[in-house]
Design an enzyme around this catalytic site. Sequence first.
Site, PDB file in Angstrom:
ATOM      1  N   HIS A 104     -23.381 -82.901 -20.671  1.00 56.77           N
ATOM      2  CA  HIS A 104     -24.809 -82.848 -20.348  1.00 56.77           C
ATOM      3  C   HIS A 104     -24.823 -81.062 -19.067  1.00 56.77           C
ATOM      4  O   HIS A 104     -25.388 -80.653 -19.518  1.00 56.77           O
ATOM      5  CB  HIS A 104     -25.077 -83.317 -19.179  1.00 56.77           C
ATOM      6  N   TYR A 115     -35.346 -87.861  -7.352  1.00 56.85           N
ATOM      7  CA  TYR A 115     -35.331 -88.614  -7.994  1.00 56.85           C
ATOM      8  C   TYR A 115     -36.507 -89.719  -7.529  1.00 56.85           C
ATOM      9  O   TYR A 115     -36.895 -89.834  -8.351  1.00 56.85           O
ATOM     10  CB  TYR A 115     -33.943 -89.106  -7.831  1.00 56.85           C
ATOM     11  N   ASP A 158     -30.945 -79.956 -17.064  1.00 52.41           N
ATOM     12  CA  ASP A 158     -31.232 -80.596 -16.112  1.00 52.41           C
ATOM     13  C   ASP A 158     -33.089 -80.955 -15.008  1.00 52.41           C
ATOM     14  O   ASP A 158     -33.849 -80.663 -15.521  1.00 52.41           O
ATOM     15  CB  ASP A 158     -30.169 -81.322 -15.684  1.00 52.41           C
TER      16      ASP A 158
END
Length: 260
Positions: A234, A179, A67
């Site tokens: 994920h 982010y 990730d």
Amino acid sequence: SPCRYSWRHQLREFKREYRAVALDLRGYGETDAPTHQGHYKLDCLITDIKDIVDSLGYSKCVLVGHDWGGLIAWLIAICYPEMVMKLIVINFPHPNVFTEYILRHPAQLFKSSYYYFFQIPWFPEFMFSINDFKALKYLFTSHSTGIGRKGCRLTREDLEAYIYVFSQPGALSGPINYYRNIFSCLPLKHHMVTTPTLLLWGERDAFMEVEMAEFTKIYVKNYFRLTILSEASHWLQQDQPDIVNKLIWTFLKEESRKKN
């Protein structure tokens, strides 16, 4: 994954033959967590990893990332190819594939919409923390986004360990600041990867379209192996640790045999 706890299965496995090190990236766990958003720019995160490898006394490593850690691993392989002997990335495509795919595929834009939600100051931290971190618990345990479907589910102790990390004062801001900076340097001007690369992908990833994994090979000018696990989520290295460990061993042995 930026949180070292997520690598517990791999640390146990690979310490037999390697100096195995898992990191809390800046802003996670017990690592320094500067408050200013600018401290989470991608070039700072890349330099952190290079500095850690240097401080451990190594000039080369096998780099493994998932990730966000996967994005950083791609960038290190691009910026410091001499440092990365082998690259292993789990559920994150080459950064250029990610940015281009988002622009062209509404389904991925929708799956990545939380990237845009996280641009808002303070509110995402508030939303994740209310009601005893209910949203965070849902992220890790729900049927749609959680760790493990047919694989290993999180134990109660695992979940408590995660919630403990993220419930410390200010502990949500560091991760969310990642982010807030992602689009500051993407897409990349220099983007070719010259390191032997293994990309592992859980096909039931709630956040990433599997097609991005296929497009990634365009950017790897060396041995590239992609393995897609059909029932995995994920959170692949926690969800299917035995299979992931086996695939990594195979890749490591295969490559060293080729070079000798």
